[in-house]
Motif scaffolding. Structure first.
Motif, mmCIF file in Angstrom:
data_model
loop_
_atom_site.group_PDB
_atom_site.id
_atom_site.type_symbol
_atom_site.label_atom_id
_atom_site.label_comp_id
_atom_site.label_asym_id
_atom_site.label_seq_id
_atom_site.Cartn_x
_atom_site.Cartn_y
_atom_site.Cartn_z
ATOM 1 N N GLY B 304 9.344 -24.502 -23.979
ATOM 2 C CA GLY B 304 9.002 -25.800 -24.580
ATOM 3 C C GLY B 304 10.211 -26.456 -25.227
ATOM 4 N N TYR B 305 10.514 -27.686 -24.791
ATOM 5 C CA TYR B 305 11.704 -28.371 -25.311
ATOM 6 C C TYR B 305 11.380 -29.802 -25.709
ATOM 7 N N HIS B 306 11.796 -30.156 -26.923
ATOM 8 C CA HIS B 306 11.740 -31.561 -27.330
ATOM 9 C C HIS B 306 13.060 -32.183 -26.915
ATOM 10 N N THR B 307 13.046 -32.954 -25.859
ATOM 11 C CA THR B 307 14.302 -33.431 -25.301
ATOM 12 C C THR B 307 14.806 -34.719 -25.954
ATOM 13 N N GLU B 356 6.671 -43.697 -11.319
ATOM 14 C CA GLU B 356 7.158 -44.663 -10.334
ATOM 15 C C GLU B 356 8.696 -44.733 -10.377
ATOM 16 N N GLN B 357 9.216 -44.766 -11.587
ATOM 17 C CA GLN B 357 10.651 -44.973 -11.754
ATOM 18 C C GLN B 357 11.489 -43.720 -11.503
ATOM 19 N N TYR B 358 10.986 -42.562 -11.963
ATOM 20 C CA TYR B 358 11.817 -41.356 -11.882
ATOM 21 C C TYR B 358 11.334 -40.335 -10.856
ATOM 22 N N GLU B 366 15.341 -30.925 -18.252
ATOM 23 C CA GLU B 366 16.481 -31.754 -18.663
ATOM 24 C C GLU B 366 17.766 -30.923 -18.749
ATOM 25 N N ASN B 367 17.637 -29.678 -19.193
ATOM 26 C CA ASN B 367 18.832 -28.837 -19.316
ATOM 27 C C ASN B 367 19.440 -28.442 -17.973
ATOM 28 N N ASP B 368 18.630 -28.551 -16.909
ATOM 29 C CA ASP B 368 19.155 -28.211 -15.576
ATOM 30 C C ASP B 368 19.830 -29.406 -14.916
ATOM 31 N N LYS B 369 19.691 -30.572 -15.514
ATOM 32 C CA LYS B 369 20.113 -31.791 -14.798
ATOM 33 C C LYS B 369 21.616 -31.872 -14.599
ATOM 34 N N LYS B 376 20.067 -37.381 -17.297
ATOM 35 C CA LYS B 376 18.884 -37.131 -18.121
ATOM 36 C C LYS B 376 18.020 -38.395 -18.157
ATOM 37 N N ILE B 377 16.727 -38.197 -18.388
ATOM 38 C CA ILE B 377 15.806 -39.343 -18.439
ATOM 39 C C ILE B 377 15.645 -39.746 -19.895
ATOM 40 N N LYS B 378 16.034 -40.967 -20.190
ATOM 41 C CA LYS B 378 16.105 -41.338 -21.609
ATOM 42 C C LYS B 378 14.734 -41.486 -22.269
ATOM 43 N N GLU B 379 13.697 -41.746 -21.475
ATOM 44 C CA GLU B 379 12.360 -41.876 -22.079
ATOM 45 C C GLU B 379 11.632 -40.530 -22.184
#
Lengths: 394, 394, 394
Positions: B304-307, B356-358, B366-369, B376-379
């Protein structure tokens, strides 16, 4: 029962991501999805607790000790602190939102609400709705659906019944919503001659409870038809209403999801709109010290209209006009009166100033104004007729 | 016992004011204050009540009637309305903040959480933590501390266990913080093969409870690996989160003290940050109608990660991706499934638009990106893998 | 008892609207409406529940487990989780607002508050007030009214007594307010030598409860006269305070009606002002981890002044200065001490920075500053002297 679950392993990175099975669950109904005669049994019964009963009364500024003071409630024959009828109304309406109104365009009105039995801590109330009418008004125009809803406790007693009219759009090519249940459905015991179950000890209690030092101006004798009561205090509503919506079980995103509310068109667009039931609850509370501190029961209400939405930041105020006062029926005849009240809400103007500015027009129904050649009042947010059972001073 | 205290006299004006004995009590720990093998027994047990259980479920938009409807809970063999595992997690983590994380720079992740027994009104839960690892990364760089935490009820049963990783700075010449207790400490019964205690009557109940009219789309059979569920409704978080932090017992000032939060550097600076446990709770609630309305238990979660942080004013949304579905172990085999779900949170974009967007990238950690050459996805604000025990329609 | 009410018919449109019987009910009192010797029995008893007790403690950031942890409370001889004395104070003061202070210009101070018995879930507390003095200061100047208030439970035990001074304007030609009750009034049992009822088992319990792993820095031995304790964490207050005002039963519109508060003149004008009792409650909570985590009782307080108002958006902080420490009287002599504390609140500046900036002047009473040729401290919001009964480490 002890169950051993294997330790959880991370799966996501090794699971291929496919976008071929995406679903968007929908709730509520569009016009063609309502059929007169349909019966919806709503999900998620609501368990009333001493806690949510007490919290509701205090949040919405209730001043009738029946809903705040356990000793007072018991002295009047109630076994515990009852939920205020206002709370029961808020909850039962909210339980029905998923089936009844999560896709509607507008709530047109409340009618013929009757509170039939007290709800106490420990009771679980469920709700069911029957579609009684659907009026279509031609292609591209939303239609009008009429429903009847019952709130039923765990002993299958109806505690509340009311009607609503809803403005509903056609589904067209939008995603399908909640399917009808395939489970066999119960009967729908709507009562046309409603009988209200009050505590057995009430009449005796009323003969023996000493005149309280409270509520000096709110006995039945203090009201006569024609009186107008200006309730001085307002309540500034804050963003608190996002959370309060779900506290009563209302699932509609218009009330707590700013991205949803901002995407609406017209006067509903922008910040989340306060769920109308909460607005009514605050208005009732604001009036309670001047009007219902000695009420024994909220008998019911009808012709209820939210004539404007309210938003966080708005300050709401209430006015009452006494329409009729008559002796209570049956054994309460000498002990209490039925007081019928036209009850008005305004916002961002004190009730005193609203009365000064609009006079008698405040009490003309907004929907009648066009025919009478009158302007709508832009600060007016609510109108309804309430019936209260109020103690006589004796 | 009656004690007579002498009437209080004013003392301050005649008491000389000296600045020679000023102290600044500190809580939390810096890197060199954690030692692997240390055991912290946390202060302030948390008494669960029908009230705080009910209030938590409603605040965080829970739709599973197990946590809302006493009659439903009883019909499934639970003796009372249980606390949602989400609440238990929030409380146990919060109880540990004073010792575990009140001085940490960042919460790096949650791992291997397992809910081992229901918590009911009347239970008091305490928490203890063992430091299992401390990684130093050289001078001037914060280190990484790994801890295991247990939530334990008043009968000494473990109700929850989980691991956290924390990024922690060196104390250096700062003020000392919480000393280790000199009290003899209890054992630390971490279970590697965790056994979950469910109500004795559950299997029997499941064979006899009629298919509910609710949750038409959330039986085990409705989920298969690969499904993506877009949860449509969002929740706009308000300043309410300041108070909600302490409601679950979390003492960290980052969540309610604007002067403290404004003094932080980097992306955490500014308004108070919503405590991550609350964010997860809202996301869980937003998904509950589409995913867990027929869940019998939250088995646990990991990774579990709060990104990104969330702030008052943000609107949060959730998406689920089904990773695996398998029969429940033991006597629930025919009655329920274990459903593993990748669970994602985004903010200020609807989940539909985010998908739709991502597209598939939403479900890449996110850590694998960076390693995958992806942005990373900002939202995106949260990612975790949950395991749910979900009723079969049968 | 079942009563049939006839179905409600709409009445408003056919009822002529007259503006000849308009009333504006008023509450509170103006100067000439207070008479020394008068006794007000306040409306609306307040029923304490496990729920509102627990919620109050958590909202105001209480860290003393006596008010959070049922097992801990029982181990100390309390039969249930007691209401914090701070809550009892907030409620009793609020119950009196309608008669005592809903029309006053300013609350000048609290004096001689003594908490005389625990309040438990299930108790209903009512309040009554005696006017003890009225000082007029000439035409066009507000006068000073002194009152004594008692909080009384359903067994007629006094649980709290305190005095207040109020600044009150003349009524002149304004609308009349709350009339005096014509009901025969009870006695007014103010105690000059107050005796505090504590749990029978307390002394025995204290000899046997093992030293807790909590509160390492808050035993009686940790405090000596002259110590100054800087409480590091602040609390940003949000609009939540509108609702919290009525949660404790306070009816004054200054705290929740923005139209009312904006219409005030001077420093009170603008957004609703946080009810002072709530400010004190937050300050007490912020200090509790450093000061009262091992307190057994709040004996009382005196010389309490709100030296500036607080508004939503403000962040409040607390400081404590130990004025005296002495053995408890009677059988608690070896087990606990009476700790007298000067307790200060500031806003929008950390307590550490306030101490750095103002030094000893922080602890000089604001009302004494003019005579001492000193400036008032603009960030200071509260000062009071508290007496706590605190456990010895032994």
């Amino acid at each position: 029962m002890a169950i051993k679950f294997p330790a959880q392993q991370e799966l996501a990175p090794s699971n291929e991501i496919s976008l071929s099975n995406v679903r968007h669950p929908q709730y509520g109904r569009y016009l063609e999805e309502y059929v007169p005669g349909q019966l919806f049994v709503h999900p998620r019964g609501f368990s009333f607790t001493q806690s949510n009963i007490d919290s509701f009364s205090r949040t919405y500024m209730q001043c009738n000790p029946l809903y705040l003071d356990l000793e007072y409630a018991r002295a009047h024959g109630f076994s515990q602190l009852p939920a205020s009828p206002q709370m029961v109304f808020n909850v039962v309406l909210s339980l029905g939102v998923q089936n009844d109104s999560e896709k509607v365009i507008a709530n047109l009105g409340y009618y013929n609400a009757q509170f039939l039995a007290p709800v106490y801590p420990g009771d679980t109330v469920r709700a069911m709705t029957m579609v009684t009418d659907r009026k279509e008004r031609g292609a591209d125009k939303p239609g009008i659906v009429t429903i009847r809803t019952l709130g039923v406790n765990q002993r299958c007693e109806v505690v509340l019944q009311y009607e609503r009219k809803l403005m509903v759009a056609y589904r067209g090519d939008r995603l399908p919503t909640t399917p009808l249940s395939s489970v066999a459905l119960p009967a729908f015991p709507w009562q046309t001659e409603a009988s209200v179950k009050l505590p057995d000890g009430l009449a005796t209690a009323l003969r023996h409870v000493p005149t309280s030092v409270t509520g000096w101006n709110t006995y039945a004798e203090d009201f006569k038809a024609g009186d107008i009561i200006v309730h001085n205090n307002g309540r500034t509503i804050s963003d608190e209403h996002f959370a309060l919506t779900y506290q009563v079980g209302n699932t509609h995103p218009l009330h707590y999801d700013r991205i949803y509310s901002s995407a609406q068109s017209g006067p509903m667009s922008g910040n989340p709109i306060v769920y109308g039931g909460l607005v009514y609850a605050w208005l009732e509370g604001l009036a309670s010290r001047d009007l219902s501190e000695n009420a024994l029961w909220e008998i019911g209400f009808t012709e209820g209209y939210h004539t404007q939405p309210a938003f966080a930041g708005d300050t709401v105020f209430a006015l009452s006009r006494i329409l009729a006062v008559s002796d209570a029926p049956g054994e309460l005849k000498d002990l209490a009166s039925v007081v019928t009240v036209q009850f008005i809400g305004v916002k961002n103007i004190t009730s005193a100033k609203a009365l000064e500015q609009y006079g008698a027009d405040l009490f003309i129904k907004e929907n009648d104004k066009k025919d009478l050649g009158k302007e709508k009042i832009k600060e007016k947010i609510f109108e309804i007729e309430r019936q209260l059972l109020i103690k006589k001073r004796g």
